[in-house]
Design a protein around this motif. Structure first.
Motif, mmCIF file in Angstrom:
data_model
loop_
_atom_site.group_PDB
_atom_site.id
_atom_site.type_symbol
_atom_site.label_atom_id
_atom_site.label_comp_id
_atom_site.label_asym_id
_atom_site.label_seq_id
_atom_site.Cartn_x
_atom_site.Cartn_y
_atom_site.Cartn_z
ATOM 1 N N VAL A 80 -33.827 -38.744 -6.486
ATOM 2 C CA VAL A 80 -34.428 -38.676 -5.145
ATOM 3 C C VAL A 80 -33.732 -39.658 -4.195
ATOM 4 O O VAL A 80 -33.429 -39.316 -3.052
ATOM 5 N N VAL A 81 -33.485 -40.875 -4.681
ATOM 6 C CA VAL A 81 -32.814 -41.884 -3.846
ATOM 7 C C VAL A 81 -31.427 -41.399 -3.437
ATOM 8 O O VAL A 81 -31.044 -41.484 -2.261
ATOM 9 N N ILE A 82 -30.658 -40.882 -4.410
ATOM 10 C CA ILE A 82 -29.313 -40.389 -4.113
ATOM 11 C C ILE A 82 -29.365 -39.217 -3.144
ATOM 12 O O ILE A 82 -28.566 -39.135 -2.198
ATOM 13 N N THR A 83 -30.322 -38.304 -3.333
ATOM 14 C CA THR A 83 -30.459 -37.137 -2.461
ATOM 15 C C THR A 83 -30.764 -37.555 -1.027
ATOM 16 O O THR A 83 -30.178 -37.025 -0.067
ATOM 17 N N ILE A 84 -31.676 -38.513 -0.872
ATOM 18 C CA ILE A 84 -32.019 -39.006 0.472
ATOM 19 C C ILE A 84 -30.801 -39.633 1.144
ATOM 20 O O ILE A 84 -30.512 -39.367 2.322
ATOM 21 N N ILE A 85 -30.076 -40.471 0.397
ATOM 22 C CA ILE A 85 -28.877 -41.116 0.945
ATOM 23 C C ILE A 85 -27.841 -40.078 1.359
ATOM 24 O O ILE A 85 -27.231 -40.172 2.430
ATOM 25 N N GLN A 86 -27.636 -39.055 0.528
ATOM 26 C CA GLN A 86 -26.646 -38.035 0.843
ATOM 27 C C GLN A 86 -27.061 -37.191 2.042
ATOM 28 O O GLN A 86 -26.207 -36.784 2.844
ATOM 29 N N LEU A 87 -28.352 -36.927 2.197
ATOM 30 C CA LEU A 87 -28.828 -36.190 3.367
ATOM 31 C C LEU A 87 -28.604 -36.996 4.643
ATOM 32 O O LEU A 87 -28.198 -36.446 5.678
ATOM 33 N N ILE A 88 -28.864 -38.301 4.569
ATOM 34 C CA ILE A 88 -28.625 -39.167 5.720
ATOM 35 C C ILE A 88 -27.144 -39.188 6.072
ATOM 36 O O ILE A 88 -26.756 -39.083 7.248
ATOM 37 N N LEU A 89 -26.295 -39.316 5.043
ATOM 38 C CA LEU A 89 -24.848 -39.338 5.268
ATOM 39 C C LEU A 89 -24.343 -37.988 5.791
ATOM 40 O O LEU A 89 -23.407 -37.947 6.589
ATOM 41 N N ALA A 90 -24.965 -36.893 5.341
ATOM 42 C CA ALA A 90 -24.585 -35.563 5.847
ATOM 43 C C ALA A 90 -24.882 -35.466 7.344
ATOM 44 O O ALA A 90 -24.072 -34.918 8.107
ATOM 45 N N PHE A 91 -26.015 -36.000 7.754
ATOM 46 C CA PHE A 91 -26.348 -36.034 9.182
ATOM 47 C C PHE A 91 -25.361 -36.918 9.943
ATOM 48 O O PHE A 91 -24.912 -36.572 11.046
ATOM 49 N N ASP A 92 -25.012 -38.058 9.352
ATOM 50 C CA ASP A 92 -24.044 -38.964 9.979
ATOM 51 C C ASP A 92 -22.674 -38.298 10.119
ATOM 52 O O ASP A 92 -21.979 -38.495 11.126
ATOM 53 N N LEU A 93 -22.278 -37.538 9.097
ATOM 54 C CA LEU A 93 -21.000 -36.817 9.153
ATOM 55 C C LEU A 93 -21.000 -35.785 10.280
ATOM 56 O O LEU A 93 -19.995 -35.623 10.992
ATOM 57 N N TYR A 94 -22.115 -35.096 10.426
ATOM 58 C CA TYR A 94 -22.238 -34.123 11.520
ATOM 59 C C TYR A 94 -22.136 -34.816 12.879
ATOM 60 O O TYR A 94 -21.470 -34.328 13.798
ATOM 61 N N TYR A 95 -22.788 -35.976 12.981
ATOM 62 C CA TYR A 95 -22.734 -36.749 14.225
ATOM 63 C C TYR A 95 -21.307 -37.204 14.516
ATOM 64 O O TYR A 95 -20.820 -37.092 15.644
ATOM 65 N N ALA A 96 -20.623 -37.716 13.486
ATOM 66 C CA ALA A 96 -19.246 -38.185 13.655
ATOM 67 C C ALA A 96 -18.320 -37.031 14.043
ATOM 68 O O ALA A 96 -17.423 -37.194 14.880
ATOM 69 N N TRP A 97 -18.542 -35.871 13.441
ATOM 70 C CA TRP A 97 -17.724 -34.694 13.766
ATOM 71 C C TRP A 97 -17.914 -34.275 15.218
ATOM 72 O O TRP A 97 -16.952 -33.931 15.910
#
Length: 220
Positions: A80-97
């Protein structure tokens, strides 16, 4: 012709293992749907692929659900912790893109940083669940050991990461048709490298199984 239909025929052996990988992947994907079960499901997937498919020990369903049950609590929390972190990073990647169109320099920097962090979470995942499937360790030991091993065995780490990336690309290019077998197949390929790493940290054999009563299949 009789040799062709022999169950020990190499062709039948390969087809049997492919079928097992397919079944395991389907079970894994179904168990990942509730999200909270991603961790113990991934742990059980690695355990079963190595023990049953590679070492021919035990039975597919029994070994999978045995590992799933034994590692449920720790696996669920870590997953769950890893999934939450990856979802946050996925949003950050979209923002950076999206920032690339506004400020290409800033967007490129952010994209590089978030890609590196996302890659690190994948690498951590590649090590932590095999460790959980093999050792009785605390959360702190899991984190330290995963980071240490990923750096200590950097060549294997890079190769396994490339396998994961290639698997994701193949699934996307196949319109997700390959997703029904790719989870177990990816684990199967990476296990040849991961087992070389894990064996370096396993205790020495206690002796023949008939004397100790312990089947040390993981040392083979």
């Amino acid at each position: 012709m009789s040799g062709f239909f022999n169950i020990d025929n190499p062709l039948f052996t390969v087809l049997s293992k492919i079928a097992d990988l397919l079944v395991l992947s389907i079970i894994y994907l179904l168990l990942c749907i509730p999200i909270i079960t991603i961790g113990p499901a991934t742990t059980a997937l690695y355990y079963t692929v190595v023990k049953v498919i590679r070492r021919d020990r035990g039975y597919l369903f029994r070994e999978f659900f045995k590992s799933f049950r034994l590692n449920f609590k720790k696996g669920a929390i870590v997953g769950v912790v890893i999934t939450i972190i990856q979802l946050i990073l996925a949003f950050d990647l979209y923002y950076a893109w999206s920032m690339l169109e506004v400020d290409s320099k800033k967007g490129s920097i952010l994209l590089g940083v978030f890609l590196a962090l996302f890659a690190f979470t994948i690498i951590f995942t590649m090590y932590v669940f095999p460790l959980l499937s093999r050792f009785e360790i605390s959360y702190g030991q899991m984190i330290k050991s995963s980071i240490f091993m990923s750096i200590r065995h950097i060549l294997y780490t890079i190769l396994m990461l490339l396998v994961v990336i290639a698997s994701v690309i193949l699934v996307i290019l196949s319109n997700f048709m390959l997703i029904v077998i790719m989870p177990a197949l990816t684990i199967f390929i990476n296990s040849f490298m991961m087992e070389n790493v894990l064996k370096k940290y396993m205790p020495d054999s206690q002796g023949p199984p008939e004397e100790t009563g312990v089947d040390e299949w993981y040392l083979e």
